[in-house]
Write an enzyme that holds these catalytic residues in place. Structure first.
Site, mmCIF file in Angstrom:
data_model
loop_
_atom_site.group_PDB
_atom_site.id
_atom_site.type_symbol
_atom_site.label_atom_id
_atom_site.label_comp_id
_atom_site.label_asym_id
_atom_site.label_seq_id
_atom_site.Cartn_x
_atom_site.Cartn_y
_atom_site.Cartn_z
ATOM 1 N N GLU A 38 0.843 -1.192 0.000
ATOM 2 C CA GLU A 38 0.000 0.000 0.000
ATOM 3 C C GLU A 38 0.880 1.244 0.000
ATOM 4 O O GLU A 38 1.964 1.262 0.588
ATOM 5 C CB GLU A 38 -0.963 0.002 1.179
ATOM 6 C CG GLU A 38 -0.386 0.463 2.480
ATOM 7 C CD GLU A 38 -1.402 0.500 3.603
ATOM 8 O OE1 GLU A 38 -2.279 1.379 3.607
ATOM 9 O OE2 GLU A 38 -1.297 -0.369 4.490
ATOM 10 N N ASP A 83 13.605 -5.527 14.540
ATOM 11 C CA ASP A 83 14.190 -4.238 14.151
ATOM 12 C C ASP A 83 13.187 -3.108 14.393
ATOM 13 O O ASP A 83 13.044 -2.203 13.574
ATOM 14 C CB ASP A 83 14.644 -4.267 12.695
ATOM 15 C CG ASP A 83 15.606 -3.121 12.351
ATOM 16 O OD1 ASP A 83 16.227 -2.553 13.287
ATOM 17 O OD2 ASP A 83 15.736 -2.791 11.160
ATOM 18 N N LYS A 85 12.052 0.253 15.670
ATOM 19 C CA LYS A 85 12.712 1.527 15.951
ATOM 20 C C LYS A 85 11.859 2.615 15.320
ATOM 21 O O LYS A 85 11.020 2.333 14.448
ATOM 22 C CB LYS A 85 14.131 1.547 15.376
ATOM 23 C CG LYS A 85 14.170 1.334 13.860
ATOM 24 C CD LYS A 85 15.584 1.210 13.359
ATOM 25 C CE LYS A 85 15.580 0.906 11.847
ATOM 26 N NZ LYS A 85 16.926 0.665 11.349
ATOM 27 N N PRO A 86 12.018 3.865 15.727
ATOM 28 C CA PRO A 86 11.202 4.943 15.165
ATOM 29 C C PRO A 86 11.256 5.029 13.638
ATOM 30 O O PRO A 86 10.260 5.375 13.009
ATOM 31 C CB PRO A 86 11.758 6.195 15.831
ATOM 32 C CG PRO A 86 12.223 5.701 17.169
ATOM 33 C CD PRO A 86 12.829 4.342 16.865
ATOM 34 N N ALA A 87 12.386 4.703 13.037
ATOM 35 C CA ALA A 87 12.491 4.749 11.574
ATOM 36 C C ALA A 87 11.614 3.695 10.902
ATOM 37 O O ALA A 87 11.320 3.807 9.711
ATOM 38 C CB ALA A 87 13.947 4.582 11.142
ATOM 39 N N ASN A 88 11.181 2.673 11.641
ATOM 40 C CA ASN A 88 10.295 1.645 11.096
ATOM 41 C C ASN A 88 8.855 1.809 11.586
ATOM 42 O O ASN A 88 8.035 0.912 11.405
ATOM 43 C CB ASN A 88 10.807 0.245 11.427
ATOM 44 C CG ASN A 88 11.971 -0.145 10.548
ATOM 45 O OD1 ASN A 88 12.136 0.372 9.451
ATOM 46 N ND2 ASN A 88 12.792 -1.054 11.038
ATOM 47 N N ASP A 105 9.104 -2.795 7.556
ATOM 48 C CA ASP A 105 10.370 -3.534 7.467
ATOM 49 C C ASP A 105 10.424 -4.775 8.331
ATOM 50 O O ASP A 105 11.091 -4.817 9.367
ATOM 51 C CB ASP A 105 11.553 -2.629 7.773
ATOM 52 C CG ASP A 105 12.873 -3.261 7.347
ATOM 53 O OD1 ASP A 105 12.859 -4.362 6.748
ATOM 54 O OD2 ASP A 105 13.927 -2.672 7.627
#
Length: 175
Positions: A38, A83, A85-88, A105
């Site tokens: 999406e 994994d 984390k804020p980036a994911n 991710d």
């Protein structure tokens, strides 16, 4: 290609509004794998903190609770993300304008019941060190769902403080 296929299978198994939907997976004529997901508009929470500063308590807790819902569904499918984390954690908006967090991710995820393969052994050090549980730093392939819970806690801390709870200049110092 194996990591990519693992991510596609894991994301497709998880039925949660807080995980990006996978609508197709395949291989192109040239052998390159593809995954159709999406389309999301917004930004990951790591970037949000970097650009706007720390989040207020209510927003940070709301976003992490939404991520918890996705991770809980993954755990119900015997999938450990490994994994978080804020980036994911991707912040987008629902059609009514309310914020929604999508966990991204699942590329280094593992299935609890699956036998360890060579990929898991070679990617044992993957993940983002500041968000990794101590047991994941010691031996990533043997971790269970608690490593994701730890990473969610560190992520919440980061969203509210704008820094990591534990720091070091080298990986051994961080450990």
């Amino acid at each position: 290609a194996v990591r990519f296929a693992r991510e596609a299978r894991a994301a497709a198994k998880i039925k949660s509004e807080h995980v990006a939907r996978v609508s197709d997976v395949g291989t192109l004529e040239n052998g390159s794998p593809y995954m159709v997901m999406e389309f999301l508009e917004g930004s990951d929470l790591g970037k949000v903190v970097h650009e706007r500063g720390v989040l207020d308590l209510g927003d940070a807790v709301d976003y992490v609770i939404q991520a918890c819902e996705a991770i809980a569904e993954a755990h119900n499918q015997s999938i450990i993300h490994r994994d978080v984390k804020p980036a994911n954690l991707f912040l987008s908006k629902r059609s009514n304008g309310t914020p929604i967090v999508k966990v991204l991710d699942f590329g280094i995820s593992k299935t609890v019941s699956a036998a360890m393969d060579d990929l898991t052994k070679t990617t044992a050090g993957m993940g983002s060190a500041f968000f990794m549980s101590p047991e994941q730093m010691r031996q990533a392939r043997t971790v269970d769902h608690r490593t994701d819970i730890y990473a969610l806690g560190v992520s919440l801390y980061y969203l509210m403080a704008g820094r990591y709870p534990f720091v070091g200049e080298t990986l051994p110092q961080l450990c």
